[in-house]
Design an enzyme around this catalytic site. Structure first.
Site, mmCIF file in Angstrom:
data_model
loop_
_atom_site.group_PDB
_atom_site.id
_atom_site.type_symbol
_atom_site.label_atom_id
_atom_site.label_comp_id
_atom_site.label_asym_id
_atom_site.label_seq_id
_atom_site.Cartn_x
_atom_site.Cartn_y
_atom_site.Cartn_z
ATOM 1 N N GLU A 37 21.268 -7.829 -19.274
ATOM 2 C CA GLU A 37 21.969 -8.896 -18.554
ATOM 3 C C GLU A 37 22.072 -10.183 -19.358
ATOM 4 O O GLU A 37 22.771 -11.114 -18.949
ATOM 5 C CB GLU A 37 21.251 -9.194 -17.229
ATOM 6 C CG GLU A 37 21.375 -8.109 -16.182
ATOM 7 C CD GLU A 37 20.283 -7.041 -16.278
ATOM 8 O OE1 GLU A 37 19.640 -6.955 -17.354
ATOM 9 O OE2 GLU A 37 20.077 -6.301 -15.308
ATOM 10 N N LYS A 96 -0.410 -7.542 -6.503
ATOM 11 C CA LYS A 96 -0.561 -8.722 -5.665
ATOM 12 C C LYS A 96 -1.836 -8.573 -4.844
ATOM 13 O O LYS A 96 -1.844 -7.970 -3.782
ATOM 14 C CB LYS A 96 0.680 -8.899 -4.784
ATOM 15 C CG LYS A 96 1.930 -9.202 -5.614
ATOM 16 C CD LYS A 96 3.226 -8.825 -4.919
ATOM 17 C CE LYS A 96 4.394 -8.930 -5.888
ATOM 18 N NZ LYS A 96 4.735 -7.661 -6.547
ATOM 19 N N TRP A 98 -1.977 -12.859 -8.469
ATOM 20 C CA TRP A 98 -1.304 -11.793 -9.205
ATOM 21 C C TRP A 98 -2.162 -11.296 -10.370
ATOM 22 O O TRP A 98 -2.772 -12.088 -11.096
ATOM 23 C CB TRP A 98 0.048 -12.279 -9.742
ATOM 24 C CG TRP A 98 1.098 -12.476 -8.673
ATOM 25 C CD1 TRP A 98 0.948 -12.247 -7.331
ATOM 26 C CD2 TRP A 98 2.427 -12.936 -8.855
ATOM 27 N NE1 TRP A 98 2.109 -12.532 -6.661
ATOM 28 C CE2 TRP A 98 3.045 -12.965 -7.571
ATOM 29 C CE3 TRP A 98 3.175 -13.322 -9.951
ATOM 30 C CZ2 TRP A 98 4.370 -13.365 -7.375
ATOM 31 C CZ3 TRP A 98 4.492 -13.727 -9.764
ATOM 32 C CH2 TRP A 98 5.082 -13.740 -8.483
ATOM 33 N N THR A 116 22.386 -0.957 -17.364
ATOM 34 C CA THR A 116 20.925 -1.040 -17.393
ATOM 35 C C THR A 116 20.364 0.357 -17.194
ATOM 36 O O THR A 116 21.050 1.256 -16.702
ATOM 37 C CB THR A 116 20.416 -1.957 -16.272
ATOM 38 O OG1 THR A 116 20.816 -1.393 -15.025
ATOM 39 C CG2 THR A 116 21.005 -3.346 -16.394
#
Lengths: 586, 586
Positions: A368, A477, A482, A222
């Site tokens: 992934e 947040k 959100w 990654t």
């Protein structure tokens, strides 16, 4: 006419040859009855053998750094992959050993893909755009023993010549013998070979070994924007199942008659599996080398009869702009595109469809997830939507194909409503999803009950279609709710004076976090904070409006071309809101 | 910036968590390095869960015996399959236990497919057109404990009521409680239930068990024209891989937006996998029940918006004849068809394409190959052929998709030339090919080196495309060379006075075997042997010409609608050639 129970005791007709019946005394727990089908491992070598045996007519076109093209067939690629594997075996390469590449999309890279994985070693693709520290970390972490490198990328390796890992036995330059540098920082540090000299005298066939389909086939790290890069170790099973899945109509829709041009690099999650899918379908491949500018791509599309391509939004955006600037350039047969990485702006999708007849499919995935996690393709509920409604909808990242499960959970871990409004973190599991990282344990992105936490904040609508609204670490947040930093960025990109934008959270005494907007103005423009913020009116919920604007000259970028928000957050850690007004209007 | 080797000994960086490195003393045999991907079995229950979770908008239309239609969704099918599995579990059904069906293509059959396999029991589909002896043999050999039966098929079971196997605990009539017969030969022989009463009070959800993907999922018997029927025991793994393969563009090309109508029965090799593929793609299904006449099919195609269908040549031949007789009947959106079982005459394929815009794909397979073995779909070498050249070519049975390998060998076991001329027996191996038959061992159709001998005589051309020329047991072995009985039959079917034809071998003193042609003349016609044989002139190699003609009123047929040559061979075992002239001209 049939000999009932011939040669078989009538009392136990259920006794299949491979699955003896349980003793009569314990009928509640019979031995499992297995099917009686051939039991063959799913191996990448079978893809190569299939392509070579059945699809000799397909072409593998590879563009050299100078723009010229070289042509092979699948049997030729298979023969050269065999020569490479024979050479590596002669050098003592063992099953499971990591072999790295720093390379573009070209035929020698394809031969290494197949040669290394098919012999049982691990194909480790490395992103040549990595920073030096990341490159050293990754080569060391993987403990690569051989590194294949494109001649054009030697400077990146020379820059870390003093820090090559001790496991590295040889650097193989992907070219003729003459491509090996005769001087430079690598001299004396490591054995230097050329790929052509390495394979020259080797046999062009091999009996590929047969082994457990769960053996490692390839390794990809990654990008590591927030910490150490982490390696995902794919298996032959996961790679074959992933490739087979991408062939279907609702994914890359690959047939033997296709000519695929992967713009997405082979060092980026295995070019989304296209090198394997192409062999499986037996289609032609056009490997464009390092030149991915619109002129080079358009020329290949037209001259090689490309039917399908895949890449990130910046590629397609640049191509559309160039096409519009050159109105005599049309597609003889419009190819189909797949886009992933980040969301494609609707105007680009619309422009390609309405002006050029090119359809673009959105796909979503991560390193992934091999990477295919979701596709946005029509289904029963929206097959009859008109093009405009579909174009609006097609910005969403999509729905899972068989083999992948998605769910989104709120902060308490409860699944969110499928209403297209509620935010939750996306979790994924499936047959080609990582279970852990290479050389690491205890990463909390892998849940105890078998899911991978993607770190993406998403909505899921009533049709089960998922849309990414932010990264979990980037979402703001504010007072328990959100705010999507991505939506704030995408919205302000419509302002005529904005060249680039990024939104990060800043600390707020009452609401915990509030959005800070960073703007790179277009050259020559001189926007004010007030006119920037005024642009949001009517376009977003009022309480989402950023509480401050910073005008900057540039934004820090990662090796994969994304804004590096971790750096920004550090830089603006002490920034306070200019005003509390917006937050107070909630 | 990256903590190199943090928490990790530099001496062993290759030690992945799941695969400890081999001791340094034995570097030549390291433990295999496994990939670090999620390890989940390929189970049919995941298909059902995927369809129910992601494709609630698709429809499952089922036609009742009276022609009326009932509609469900995938979540409803999943709920009813759960109720069924709960009911069977309550009755003590164990993993691996065989549950039989005698049924048409309809929703209750689909629910049994999924309910039985997903709970770990074995779905055993039985062909209702079997002869009584075959039916008794198969139910006994499989040791079925429950038999689900369509009410219309009860007479076939009543005919063997005295010979039901002792393992059979219950017969479940697929309907409401009122569908259970109150009288008849089954009364007192076996417990009689109805499917609706069985599931009525059961919970509509279930945690499907997770087990080894190699466990048996379903069982299907070959037609057994030359001996005992033989059971092929599919596994969850083989079924899932087969279904995934059929979704690809070069096969059934199934998308979520499709509406598939399988004409091929669900008792015939699992309707070529369509019930599974449909759930995997999340598409709609139209299950036509027992009525497969052209009017019923056309009405369903049009009214339900069918996009794809699959069946044997007789279905498509009848449909085309009916369409031509009813010129006002057109397809609003021409569906695509798949044909298999036997070769489709070119005029049918051509008629559908040129008159109705319907494309027909040839596929080849057998019960032992799940059934998909080969497809004839364009590839790089013939993508630019015009329609007429392609129509000529598309009579061939095709090329293997990934997961299947084909080869053809001569009498000495050597692979034949890929020249489209040489004859050889077709061998197949792959991920969904049988390795042995249920309850049997030592069948020599399974070779020691892992291939299945199909019994088909084929050619393979330079493009790797296979064409069946005969069954190995039917090919005429004349003087060491082979003559295709099928080609002799197909050729003479073009004679205006011939209604049906069959060619078998008869003994010949010099050439070992020579062809005997059996002809059913068209009603009212009265052909002579001479005019029949004259028709072959210029159409086949002269030495292939049959040495005798027999005119007959009918030909014996098997339960699957093929000419029963084994019966003919017995009947004409002593037939001598009328003339030796043709053979002598070689």
């Amino acid at each position: 006419m049939f000999g009932l129970f011939k040669n078989r005791p009538a009392a136990a007709p259920e006794a299949a040859a491979s699955a003896p019946a349980a003793p009569a005394a314990a009928p509640a727990k019979p031995a499992p009855l297995h099917g009686l089908m051939m039991d063959r491992p799913l191996l990448i070598s079978d893809i190569l053998k299939h392509a070579a045996a059945n699809h000799a007519g397909a072409k593998i076109v590879s563009v050299r750094a100078d723009g010229s093209r070289v042509r092979h067939t699948w049997p030729q690629i298979a023969a050269r992959a065999a020569k490479l594997a024979n050479a590596l075996a002669r050098r003592g390469v063992q099953q499971g050993e990591r072999i790295a590449t720093l390379a573009w999309n070209e035929h020698r890279h394809l031969e290494i893909y197949y040669g290394v994985s098919c012999m049982g070693a691990v194909m480790h693709t490395v992103n040549p755009r990595l920073f030096a520290d990341q490159l050293v970390f990754i080569l060391t972490d993987a403990a690569d023993t051989h590194l294949f490198i494109d001649p054009t990328l030697l400077p990146a390796l020379e820059a870390v010549a003093d820090r090559l890992p001790p496991t590295l036995k040889a650097v193989v330059v992907m070219g003729e013998a003459g491509s090996v540098p005769g001087q430079g920082k690598l001299i004396g540090k490591v054995e230097l070979l050329s790929q052509e000299a390495l394979i020259a005298d080797e046999p062009d066939s091999i009996d590929w070994p047969v082994f457990d389909e769960r053996c490692a086939s390839s390794l990809c790290y990654t990008s590591g924007t927030t910490g150490e890069p982490k390696g995902v170790l794919y298996s032959h099973r996961s790679t074959v199942l992933h490739a087979l899945t991408t062939l279907q109509v609702d994914c890359f829709a690959t047939s033997a008659a296709d000519v695929l041009l992967p713009v997405v690099p082979m060092f980026h999650v295995n070019a989304w599996g296209i090198p394997y899918a192409a062999g499986m379908a037996g289609c032609s491949l056009v490997l464009p080398g390092p030149r991915l500018d619109p002129v080079s791509l358009y020329t290949l599309f037209e001259e090689e009869g490309v039917t399908g391509s895949a890449g990130v939004p910046t590629i397609w955006t640049a191509l559309l702009q160039w096409l519009r600037a050159n109105p005599e350039k049309r597609f003889t047969n419009p190819p189909r595109f797949t886009v992933g990485g980040t969301a494609l702006p609707k105007p680009i999708n619309e422009g390609f469809l309405k002006e050029y007849g090119v359809r673009i499919m959105h796909a979503w995935g991560m390193t992934e997830t091999s990477p295919l996690g979701a596709v946005n393709v029509r289904k029963a509920e929206n097959i009859d939507w008109d093009e405009d409604r579909w174009l609006d909808y097609s910005k969403k990242q999509g729905r899972p194909l068989f083999g992948i499960e998605l769910k989104a959970v709120d902060a308490e871990g409860h699944e969110i409503a499928h209403d297209g409004v509620a935010f939750g973190e996306l979790l994924v599991r499936g047959n080609w999803v990582a279970a852990q990282y290479f050389n690491r344990t205890g990463d909390d992105v892998f849940t105890d009950d078998g899911w991978f936490r993607t770190g993406d904040v998403v909505t899921i609508d009533a049709l089960g279609v998922m849309e990414i609204v932010d990264r979990a670490k980037d979402v703001i947040k504010s007072g328990g709710e959100w705010i999507s930093s991505i939506e704030l960025e995408n919205t302000i990109m419509g302002h005529p004076k904005v060249a680039m934008a990024a939104v990060i959270a800043m600390h707020h005494p009452k609401w915990d976090e509030r959005p800070l907007l960073l703007v790179v103005p277009k050259p020559g423009s001189n926007p004010t904070e007030a006119e920037i913020l005024a642009f949001y009116e009517g376009r977003i919920a009022k309480w989402w409006t950023p509480d401050a604007v910073e005008f900057v000259e540039t934004l820090p970028m990662t090796a994969t071309g994304k804004v590096w928000k971790a750096v920004l957050k550090k830089q603006y850690a002490d920034r306070a809101p200019t005003t509390l007004a917006h937050a107070q209007t909630r």
